[in-house]
Design a protein around this motif. Structure first.
Motif, PDB file in Angstrom:
ATOM      1  N   SER A  32       0.845  -1.204   0.000  1.00  0.00           N
ATOM      2  CA  SER A  32       0.000   0.000   0.000  1.00  0.00           C
ATOM      3  C   SER A  32       0.871   1.242   0.000  1.00  0.00           C
ATOM      4  O   SER A  32       0.585   2.228  -0.696  1.00  0.00           O
ATOM      5  CB  SER A  32      -0.904   0.011   1.246  1.00  0.00           C
ATOM      6  OG  SER A  32      -1.787  -1.067   1.196  1.00  0.00           O
ATOM      7  N   MET A  80      -9.178 -13.498  -1.841  1.00  0.00           N
ATOM      8  CA  MET A  80      -9.585 -12.169  -2.303  1.00  0.00           C
ATOM      9  C   MET A  80     -10.360 -11.419  -1.216  1.00  0.00           C
ATOM     10  O   MET A  80     -10.269 -10.200  -1.112  1.00  0.00           O
ATOM     11  CB  MET A  80     -10.422 -12.270  -3.587  1.00  0.00           C
ATOM     12  CG  MET A  80      -9.619 -12.592  -4.820  1.00  0.00           C
ATOM     13  SD  MET A  80      -8.115 -11.592  -5.082  1.00  0.00           S
ATOM     14  CE  MET A  80      -8.775  -9.963  -5.360  1.00  0.00           C
ATOM     15  N   TYR A  83      -7.589  -9.985   0.949  1.00  0.00           N
ATOM     16  CA  TYR A  83      -6.911  -8.861   0.291  1.00  0.00           C
ATOM     17  C   TYR A  83      -7.807  -7.626   0.248  1.00  0.00           C
ATOM     18  O   TYR A  83      -7.375  -6.506   0.509  1.00  0.00           O
ATOM     19  CB  TYR A  83      -6.493  -9.237  -1.132  1.00  0.00           C
ATOM     20  CG  TYR A  83      -5.235 -10.055  -1.227  1.00  0.00           C
ATOM     21  CD1 TYR A  83      -4.063  -9.663  -0.573  1.00  0.00           C
ATOM     22  CD2 TYR A  83      -5.179 -11.224  -1.997  1.00  0.00           C
ATOM     23  CE1 TYR A  83      -2.890 -10.406  -0.677  1.00  0.00           C
ATOM     24  CE2 TYR A  83      -4.016 -11.968  -2.100  1.00  0.00           C
ATOM     25  CZ  TYR A  83      -2.877 -11.557  -1.451  1.00  0.00           C
ATOM     26  OH  TYR A  83      -1.733 -12.291  -1.556  1.00  0.00           O
ATOM     27  N   ASP A  84      -9.067  -7.836  -0.104  1.00  0.00           N
ATOM     28  CA  ASP A  84     -10.001  -6.717  -0.204  1.00  0.00           C
ATOM     29  C   ASP A  84     -10.118  -6.019   1.149  1.00  0.00           C
ATOM     30  O   ASP A  84     -10.037  -4.789   1.253  1.00  0.00           O
ATOM     31  CB  ASP A  84     -11.365  -7.241  -0.684  1.00  0.00           C
ATOM     32  CG  ASP A  84     -12.283  -6.124  -1.148  1.00  0.00           C
ATOM     33  OD1 ASP A  84     -11.800  -4.982  -1.304  1.00  0.00           O
ATOM     34  OD2 ASP A  84     -13.477  -6.385  -1.349  1.00  0.00           O
ATOM     35  N   PHE A  87      -6.476  -4.348   2.086  1.00  0.00           N
ATOM     36  CA  PHE A  87      -6.105  -3.192   1.257  1.00  0.00           C
ATOM     37  C   PHE A  87      -7.110  -2.054   1.419  1.00  0.00           C
ATOM     38  O   PHE A  87      -6.749  -0.883   1.291  1.00  0.00           O
ATOM     39  CB  PHE A  87      -5.956  -3.593  -0.219  1.00  0.00           C
ATOM     40  CG  PHE A  87      -4.615  -4.220  -0.525  1.00  0.00           C
ATOM     41  CD1 PHE A  87      -3.448  -3.456  -0.481  1.00  0.00           C
ATOM     42  CD2 PHE A  87      -4.512  -5.565  -0.853  1.00  0.00           C
ATOM     43  CE1 PHE A  87      -2.202  -4.023  -0.766  1.00  0.00           C
ATOM     44  CE2 PHE A  87      -3.276  -6.144  -1.132  1.00  0.00           C
ATOM     45  CZ  PHE A  87      -2.112  -5.358  -1.089  1.00  0.00           C
ATOM     46  N   HIS A  92      -7.085   1.244  -0.823  1.00  0.00           N
ATOM     47  CA  HIS A  92      -6.737   0.744  -2.153  1.00  0.00           C
ATOM     48  C   HIS A  92      -7.803  -0.235  -2.634  1.00  0.00           C
ATOM     49  O   HIS A  92      -8.321  -1.042  -1.864  1.00  0.00           O
ATOM     50  CB  HIS A  92      -5.354   0.091  -2.139  1.00  0.00           C
ATOM     51  CG  HIS A  92      -4.260   1.096  -1.963  1.00  0.00           C
ATOM     52  ND1 HIS A  92      -4.050   2.110  -2.867  1.00  0.00           N
ATOM     53  CD2 HIS A  92      -3.359   1.282  -0.968  1.00  0.00           C
ATOM     54  CE1 HIS A  92      -3.054   2.866  -2.444  1.00  0.00           C
ATOM     55  NE2 HIS A  92      -2.616   2.391  -1.284  1.00  0.00           N
ATOM     56  N   VAL A  94      -8.895  -3.348  -4.884  1.00  0.00           N
ATOM     57  CA  VAL A  94      -8.311  -4.527  -5.519  1.00  0.00           C
ATOM     58  C   VAL A  94      -9.208  -5.028  -6.649  1.00  0.00           C
ATOM     59  O   VAL A  94     -10.416  -4.777  -6.662  1.00  0.00           O
ATOM     60  CB  VAL A  94      -8.060  -5.677  -4.506  1.00  0.00           C
ATOM     61  CG1 VAL A  94      -7.100  -5.239  -3.412  1.00  0.00           C
ATOM     62  CG2 VAL A  94      -9.361  -6.205  -3.924  1.00  0.00           C
ATOM     63  N   GLN A  96      -9.687  -8.659  -9.105  1.00  0.00           N
ATOM     64  CA  GLN A  96      -9.247 -10.049  -9.295  1.00  0.00           C
ATOM     65  C   GLN A  96      -9.187 -10.406 -10.783  1.00  0.00           C
ATOM     66  O   GLN A  96     -10.147 -10.158 -11.523  1.00  0.00           O
ATOM     67  CB  GLN A  96     -10.220 -11.004  -8.607  1.00  0.00           C
ATOM     68  CG  GLN A  96      -9.942 -12.469  -8.966  1.00  0.00           C
ATOM     69  CD  GLN A  96     -10.962 -13.423  -8.387  1.00  0.00           C
ATOM     70  OE1 GLN A  96     -10.719 -14.049  -7.373  1.00  0.00           O
ATOM     71  NE2 GLN A  96     -12.112 -13.526  -9.020  1.00  0.00           N
ATOM     72  N   THR A 125      -6.188   1.049  -9.535  1.00  0.00           N
ATOM     73  CA  THR A 125      -6.502  -0.127  -8.726  1.00  0.00           C
ATOM     74  C   THR A 125      -5.276  -1.028  -8.563  1.00  0.00           C
ATOM     75  O   THR A 125      -4.238  -0.803  -9.188  1.00  0.00           O
ATOM     76  CB  THR A 125      -7.627  -0.970  -9.365  1.00  0.00           C
ATOM     77  OG1 THR A 125      -7.099  -1.582 -10.548  1.00  0.00           O
ATOM     78  CG2 THR A 125      -8.840  -0.139  -9.709  1.00  0.00           C
ATOM     79  N   LEU A 126      -5.422  -2.030  -7.743  1.00  0.00           N
ATOM     80  CA  LEU A 126      -4.367  -3.017  -7.537  1.00  0.00           C
ATOM     81  C   LEU A 126      -4.847  -4.364  -8.097  1.00  0.00           C
ATOM     82  O   LEU A 126      -5.600  -5.083  -7.429  1.00  0.00           O
ATOM     83  CB  LEU A 126      -4.062  -3.159  -6.039  1.00  0.00           C
ATOM     84  CG  LEU A 126      -3.097  -4.287  -5.654  1.00  0.00           C
ATOM     85  CD1 LEU A 126      -1.710  -4.063  -6.240  1.00  0.00           C
ATOM     86  CD2 LEU A 126      -2.999  -4.402  -4.142  1.00  0.00           C
ATOM     87  N   ILE A 128      -4.931  -8.167  -8.786  1.00  0.00           N
ATOM     88  CA  ILE A 128      -4.371  -9.354  -8.111  1.00  0.00           C
ATOM     89  C   ILE A 128      -4.689 -10.562  -8.993  1.00  0.00           C
ATOM     90  O   ILE A 128      -5.855 -10.874  -9.241  1.00  0.00           O
ATOM     91  CB  ILE A 128      -4.950  -9.530  -6.694  1.00  0.00           C
ATOM     92  CG1 ILE A 128      -4.669  -8.263  -5.863  1.00  0.00           C
ATOM     93  CG2 ILE A 128      -4.348 -10.764  -6.017  1.00  0.00           C
ATOM     94  CD1 ILE A 128      -5.171  -8.320  -4.430  1.00  0.00           C
TER      95      ILE A 128
END
Ligand code: GLU
Length: 260
Positions: A32, A80, A83-84, A87, A92, A94, A96, A125-126, A128
Motif C-alpha cells: 500500500s 480475495m 486482500y479486499d 487493502f 486501495h 483490488v 481479481q 486499482t491493484l 491481483i
C-alpha cells in the motif's frame, strides 16, 4: 515504476493452510505504501489451493485434480476476501484476474487481458492475478506462478518483477549442505552454469522452485525487465528492491542476441 510482485503460498499461509496473519498484514502495508508513493503495483498471488485446504479442513494438499480444483475455488474466494479487507484499510481498490495458459496463447484473449490491465492501472486499482485453477488442467495451465508473474510483467511492460517466496535468492551451492555457499547478488545472463545451480526440483536448493524462477528470469530478461528473487518473510525489503539496492538475487534485464 511499474512492478509485478509474486507472492508464494509460503508467504501467505502457515503449513496448516490457514492464513499467516502477521505476514500478510505486513505485506499489505508495504505494498500500500509503494502505491501511495506513486508506483504501479500488480500482485500475482498464490495460496488459493492452500487456503482451500485450510478452510475445508483437508488433511493435506489434494493429489487429484477435482479436489485440487474444488480447494482452489474455496481458497481463491477467501484469498480475495482477505486482500479486499486489508487493502481497503489503506484505501486501495483490488481487482481479481484469473488466467490460464491458453488465455495468453490466444491472441484475442491476451489482448483483452492487456486492455483490462491498462484500464485497471489507469484507474489506480491493484490487480491481483492467479492462475484460474478451477479450470486449468495440465494441458492448458501455465502451471506455476513464477512463470505467470513473468508473463504478466512482459504483457504490461513492467519495469521489474519480484518473485517472493521462502528462499533468499540464488546460491553458488546448496546452502543446506555446503557451508561455503554464497548468495549471488547479481546475474547478468542466465547461462548454462547458472541453470546448473537450480538443481533438481525438490532438492535443498530447489525449494521454492528455482527452475521455474530461472525460466521466469529468461522471459523477463528478453524484454529488458529486471527480476529479483527475494525472501517474502521480510516485506520491508521491497523498499530496498524498488530502489535497486542489493537484496536477494537480481537478474538484469537486457535485450541481447542469442539469449538462452
Ligand atoms: N495457483 C496456485 C494457488 O493459488 C499456486 C501455483 C504456484 O504457486 O506456483 O494455489
Amino acid at each position: 515504476m511499474t512492478v509485478v510482485i509474486k507472492l508464494g503460498t509460503s508467504n501467505i499461509t502457515h503449513r496448516t493452510g490457514h492464513l499467516n496473519i502477521r505476514h500478510i498484514e505486513q505485506m499489505v502495508k508495504v505494498i500500500s505504501d509503494l502505491k501511495n508513493a506513486g508506483h504501479q503495483v500488480v500482485l500475482v498471488s498464490s495460496g488459493a489451493i492452500a487456503m482451500g485446504v485450510g478452510k475445508l479442513g483437508l488433511a493435506s494438499r489434494p493429489a487429484d485434480m477435482p479436489t485440487k480444483q474444488a480447494a482452489a475455488a474455496v481458497g481463491q474466494c477467501e484469498l480475495m476476501y482477505i486482500y479486499d479487507k486489508l487493502f481497503s484499510e489503506y484505501n486501495h481498490v483490488v481487482a481479481q484476474i484469473l488466467l490460464t495458459g491458453s488465455d495468453i496463447e490466444n491472441d484475442g484473449r491476451r489482448k483483452n487481458f492487456e486492455n483490462t490491465m491498462d484500464r485497471l492501472l489507469a484507474m489506480g486499482t491493484l490487480p491481483i492475478i492467479n492462475e484460474n485453477d478451477t479450470v486449468a488442467t495440465e494441458e492448458i495451465a501455465v502451471g506455476d506462478n513464477d512463470s505467470l508473474g513473468a508473463i504478466v510483467a512482459c504483457a504490461i511492460h513492467a519495469d521489474l518483477l519480484v518473485l517472493l517466496s521462502d528462499i533468499d535468492g540464488l546460491y553458488t551451492a546448496d546452502p543446506h549442505k555446503d557451508p561455503t555457499a554464497r548468495l549471488i547478488p547479481r546475474v547478468e545472463a542466465v547461462t548454462a552454469e547458472i541453470e546448473a545451480l537450480a538443481g533438481e526440483r525438490g532438492s535443498g536448493l530447489a525449494v521454492g522452485g528455482m527452475t521455474t524462477k530461472l525460466k521466469a528470469a529468461r522471459m523477463t530478461a528478453r524484454q529488458g525487465i529486471d527480476m529479483v528473487i527475494a525472501n517474502g518473510a521480510k516485506p520491508e525489503l521491497l523498499y530496498d528492491i524498488m530502489e535497486g539496492r542489493d537484496v536477494g538475487t537480481r537478474f538484469l534485464g537486457k535485450k541481447q542476441e542469442g539469449w538462452v
